[in-house]
Scaffold this active site. Structure first.
Site, PDB file in Angstrom:
ATOM      1  N   GLN A   1       0.822  -1.214   0.000  1.00 27.60           N
ATOM      2  CA  GLN A   1       0.000   0.000   0.000  1.00 27.60           C
ATOM      3  C   GLN A   1       0.856   1.265   0.000  1.00 27.60           C
ATOM      4  O   GLN A   1       2.047   1.224   0.304  1.00 27.60           O
ATOM      5  CB  GLN A   1      -0.919   0.002   1.228  1.00 27.60           C
ATOM      6  CG  GLN A   1      -0.193  -0.219   2.544  1.00 27.60           C
ATOM      7  CD  GLN A   1      -1.003  -0.974   3.578  1.00 27.60           C
ATOM      8  OE1 GLN A   1      -2.229  -0.993   3.505  1.00 27.60           O
ATOM      9  NE2 GLN A   1      -0.352  -1.587   4.544  1.00 27.60           N
TER      10      GLN A   1
ATOM     11  N   ASP B   1      -0.278  -0.282  13.477  1.00 32.76           N
ATOM     12  CA  ASP B   1       0.154   0.907  14.232  1.00 32.76           C
ATOM     13  C   ASP B   1       0.396   0.580  15.712  1.00 32.76           C
ATOM     14  O   ASP B   1       1.036   1.345  16.424  1.00 32.76           O
ATOM     15  CB  ASP B   1      -0.842   2.065  14.062  1.00 32.76           C
ATOM     16  CG  ASP B   1      -2.257   1.677  14.438  1.00 32.76           C
ATOM     17  OD1 ASP B   1      -2.471   1.121  15.529  1.00 32.76           O
ATOM     18  OD2 ASP B   1      -3.179   1.953  13.632  1.00 32.76           O
TER      19      ASP B   1
ATOM     20  N   GLU C   1      -0.232  -9.113  10.981  1.00 34.52           N
ATOM     21  CA  GLU C   1      -0.180  -7.889  10.167  1.00 34.52           C
ATOM     22  C   GLU C   1       0.513  -8.219   8.850  1.00 34.52           C
ATOM     23  O   GLU C   1       1.572  -8.838   8.834  1.00 34.52           O
ATOM     24  CB  GLU C   1       0.564  -6.791  10.942  1.00 34.52           C
ATOM     25  CG  GLU C   1       1.016  -5.588  10.143  1.00 34.52           C
ATOM     26  CD  GLU C   1      -0.119  -4.796   9.475  1.00 34.52           C
ATOM     27  OE1 GLU C   1      -1.039  -4.351  10.160  1.00 34.52           O
ATOM     28  OE2 GLU C   1      -0.053  -4.627   8.238  1.00 34.52           O
TER      29      GLU C   1
ATOM     30  N   ASP D   1      -0.824 -12.570   5.743  1.00 37.40           N
ATOM     31  CA  ASP D   1      -2.205 -12.181   5.449  1.00 37.40           C
ATOM     32  C   ASP D   1      -3.150 -12.760   6.516  1.00 37.40           C
ATOM     33  O   ASP D   1      -3.146 -13.979   6.757  1.00 37.40           O
ATOM     34  CB  ASP D   1      -2.546 -12.730   4.055  1.00 37.40           C
ATOM     35  CG  ASP D   1      -3.956 -12.381   3.619  1.00 37.40           C
ATOM     36  OD1 ASP D   1      -4.693 -11.731   4.390  1.00 37.40           O
ATOM     37  OD2 ASP D   1      -4.325 -12.778   2.503  1.00 37.40           O
ATOM     38  N   GLY D   2      -3.944 -11.889   7.136  1.00 37.18           N
ATOM     39  CA  GLY D   2      -4.853 -12.321   8.200  1.00 37.18           C
ATOM     40  C   GLY D   2      -5.900 -13.306   7.714  1.00 37.18           C
ATOM     41  O   GLY D   2      -6.321 -14.206   8.455  1.00 37.18           O
TER      42      GLY D   2
ATOM     43  N   ASP E   1      -8.670  -5.137  13.134  1.00 39.17           N
ATOM     44  CA  ASP E   1      -8.288  -3.724  13.060  1.00 39.17           C
ATOM     45  C   ASP E   1      -7.621  -3.504  11.713  1.00 39.17           C
ATOM     46  O   ASP E   1      -6.419  -3.278  11.614  1.00 39.17           O
ATOM     47  CB  ASP E   1      -7.314  -3.422  14.215  1.00 39.17           C
ATOM     48  CG  ASP E   1      -6.837  -1.987  14.180  1.00 39.17           C
ATOM     49  OD1 ASP E   1      -7.551  -1.135  13.632  1.00 39.17           O
ATOM     50  OD2 ASP E   1      -5.739  -1.730  14.709  1.00 39.17           O
TER      51      ASP E   1
ATOM     52  N   ASP F   1      -9.429  -0.227   5.133  1.00 32.58           N
ATOM     53  CA  ASP F   1     -10.748  -0.266   4.494  1.00 32.58           C
ATOM     54  C   ASP F   1     -10.800  -1.298   3.353  1.00 32.58           C
ATOM     55  O   ASP F   1      -9.765  -1.789   2.909  1.00 32.58           O
ATOM     56  CB  ASP F   1     -11.116   1.142   4.004  1.00 32.58           C
ATOM     57  CG  ASP F   1     -11.418   2.051   5.193  1.00 32.58           C
ATOM     58  OD1 ASP F   1     -11.619   1.517   6.292  1.00 32.58           O
ATOM     59  OD2 ASP F   1     -11.460   3.270   5.024  1.00 32.58           O
TER      60      ASP F   1
HETATM   61  N1  SAM Z   1      -7.604   2.265  12.727  1.00 34.48           N
HETATM   62  C1  SAM Z   1      -7.490   1.998  11.370  1.00 34.48           C
HETATM   63  C2  SAM Z   1      -8.652   2.397  10.534  1.00 34.48           C
HETATM   64  O1  SAM Z   1      -9.683   1.755  10.553  1.00 34.48           O
HETATM   65  O2  SAM Z   1      -8.541   3.406   9.869  1.00 34.48           O
HETATM   66  C3  SAM Z   1      -6.882   0.681  11.049  1.00 34.48           C
HETATM   67  C4  SAM Z   1      -5.457   0.774  11.435  1.00 34.48           C
HETATM   68  S1  SAM Z   1      -4.292  -0.423  11.115  1.00 34.48           S
HETATM   69  C5  SAM Z   1      -3.003   0.622  10.583  1.00 34.48           C
HETATM   70  C6  SAM Z   1      -4.792  -1.287   9.641  1.00 34.48           C
HETATM   71  C7  SAM Z   1      -3.786  -2.362   9.273  1.00 34.48           C
HETATM   72  O3  SAM Z   1      -4.410  -3.456   8.619  1.00 34.48           O
HETATM   73  C8  SAM Z   1      -2.673  -1.872   8.342  1.00 34.48           C
HETATM   74  O4  SAM Z   1      -1.463  -1.856   9.027  1.00 34.48           O
HETATM   75  C9  SAM Z   1      -2.700  -2.877   7.200  1.00 34.48           C
HETATM   76  O5  SAM Z   1      -1.412  -3.196   6.701  1.00 34.48           O
HETATM   77  C10 SAM Z   1      -3.374  -4.081   7.863  1.00 34.48           C
HETATM   78  N2  SAM Z   1      -3.949  -5.024   6.903  1.00 34.48           N
HETATM   79  C11 SAM Z   1      -4.632  -4.746   5.762  1.00 34.48           C
HETATM   80  N3  SAM Z   1      -4.947  -5.877   5.128  1.00 34.48           N
HETATM   81  C12 SAM Z   1      -4.459  -6.899   5.880  1.00 34.48           C
HETATM   82  C13 SAM Z   1      -4.456  -8.324   5.719  1.00 34.48           C
HETATM   83  N4  SAM Z   1      -5.018  -8.896   4.651  1.00 34.48           N
HETATM   84  N5  SAM Z   1      -3.886  -9.074   6.689  1.00 34.48           N
HETATM   85  C14 SAM Z   1      -3.314  -8.492   7.788  1.00 34.48           C
HETATM   86  N6  SAM Z   1      -3.260  -7.154   7.954  1.00 34.48           N
HETATM   87  C15 SAM Z   1      -3.830  -6.366   7.032  1.00 34.48           C
END
Ligand code: SAM
Length: 300
Positions: free
Chosen positions: A44, A99, A119, A151-152, A174, A177
């Site tokens: 990203q 974060d 993450e 990947d989650g 968490d 989008d």
């Molecule tokens: N508070 C935030 C919001 O809703 O705006 C979310 C914050 S946190 C930084 C979101 C995290 O989800 C990011 O670090 C991103 O890399 C992670 N993420 C996105 N897709 C993911 C996936 N498929 N598996 C694991 N983590 C993922």
């Protein structure tokens, strides 16, 4: 030195969160005092800048993830609503959360024995620890943490096949989008994976990426998708000024149909309450109360 005027999301010194699909006809803008970091990671676009009012701001793919000023409103609510809706959470899974804010909040619970965080993007963790150290506040050093960089969605698929001992009491999604690496988290298959990874009285919570002002029908549909899988599904929200229109919805679910998700299932100690700025038992329950028109759409 990063150039203030030469970035896809910044024009004339203003960061602009424009999303014609989710928020047509409007945008959230914020003055950029200085850019601390900008680059494309493997997954990203990452932008970190300073604003006079909100402090350091983390943006992924053009969407604000958190700011130093208001992050606690999100981190505390998405974490403690689920953590206090469970009577004794011992094993906790965080999907996303790079974060470190949700990790910081989960780590405040002394009943927790193991925290797994999954993450996808290591650079979000590294950059947040460098530029937003108060978000994790040392929680990445917590001995209970098992950090997995993958990947989650894939992680949950693997859990499903690996037996009862690997299930969780609380799962917090968490994620960022739906447009981008978190796209799969907003679909029925994901709720099924969550269900399989949960202990019988377990609780899951996820950020819905929307709010009642901007995408009410989307929230109704997302809740209905969750309801196909979980016998107990609720919508609640938190107030965060830097999320478009100032609030964000959360979907909370459990396999236990008789669990009152809108009531804390254990007493918060004085010591626990002293560490929190937003969450308290009253706001836990009131976060599930919606204005009439929104209630009619989301909860009927
Ligand atoms: N508070 C935030 C919001 O809703 O705006 C979310 C914050 S946190 C930084 C979101 C995290 O989800 C990011 O670090 C991103 O890399 C992670 N993420 C996105 N897709 C993911 C996936 N498929 N598996 C694991 N983590 C993922």
């Amino acid at each position: 030195m990063f150039n203030n005027s030469n970035h896809a999301y910044i024009k004339d010194g203003w960061f602009r969160e424009i999303n014609d699909k989710s928020f047509p006809g409007q945008a959230f803008i914020m003055a950029v005092d200085s850019i601390l970091y900008q680059a494309q990671s493997e997954f990203q676009d990452i932008l970190i800048f300073r604003n006079k009012v909100y402090g350091t701001v983390l943006v992924l793919d053009g969407i604000i993830q958190c700011t130093e000023f208001d992050e606690f409103a999100y981190q505390e609510m998405i974490t403690h609503i689920a953590m206090f809706a469970h009577s004794d959470p011992k094993r906790v899974l965080i999907i996303g959360g790079g974060d470190g804010g949700v990790l910081r909040e989960v780590a405040k619970h002394s009943c927790v024995k193991q925290i797994t965080m999954v993450e996808i993007d290591a650079s979000v963790i590294e950059l947040s620890r460098k530029f937003l150290p108060t978000l994790s506040d040392g929680a990445f050093e917590d001995e209970r943490l098992d950090l997995k960089l993958c990947d989650g969605f894939k992680f949950l698929q693997d859990i499903g096949d690996s037996g009862l001992q690997n299930r969780y009491d609380v799962i917090v999604t968490d994620s960022s989008d739906p447009e981008g690496p978190a796209e799969a988290f907003f679909q029925e298959r994901y709720f099924q994976l969550l269900k399989n990874a949960l202990n019988p009285n377990g609780v899951v919570i996820m950020q819905s990426s929307e709010n009642i002002w901007l995408n009410l029908n989307y929230l109704r549909d997302l809740k209905n998708t969750a309801k196909k899988v979980f016998p107990n599904t609720e919508y609640c929200y938190t107030m965060v000024p830097t999320y478009t229109s100032g609030q964000l919805g959360l979907i909370v679910c459990s396999n236990n149909a008789s669990l009152s998700l809108d009531n804390p299932q254990r007493v918060i100690s004085e010591q626990e309450q002293e560490q929190l700025k937003y969450y308290n038992p009253q706001i836990h329950s009131s976060a599930f109360v919606l204005p009439t028109w929104a209630d009619m759409i989301i909860n009927k």
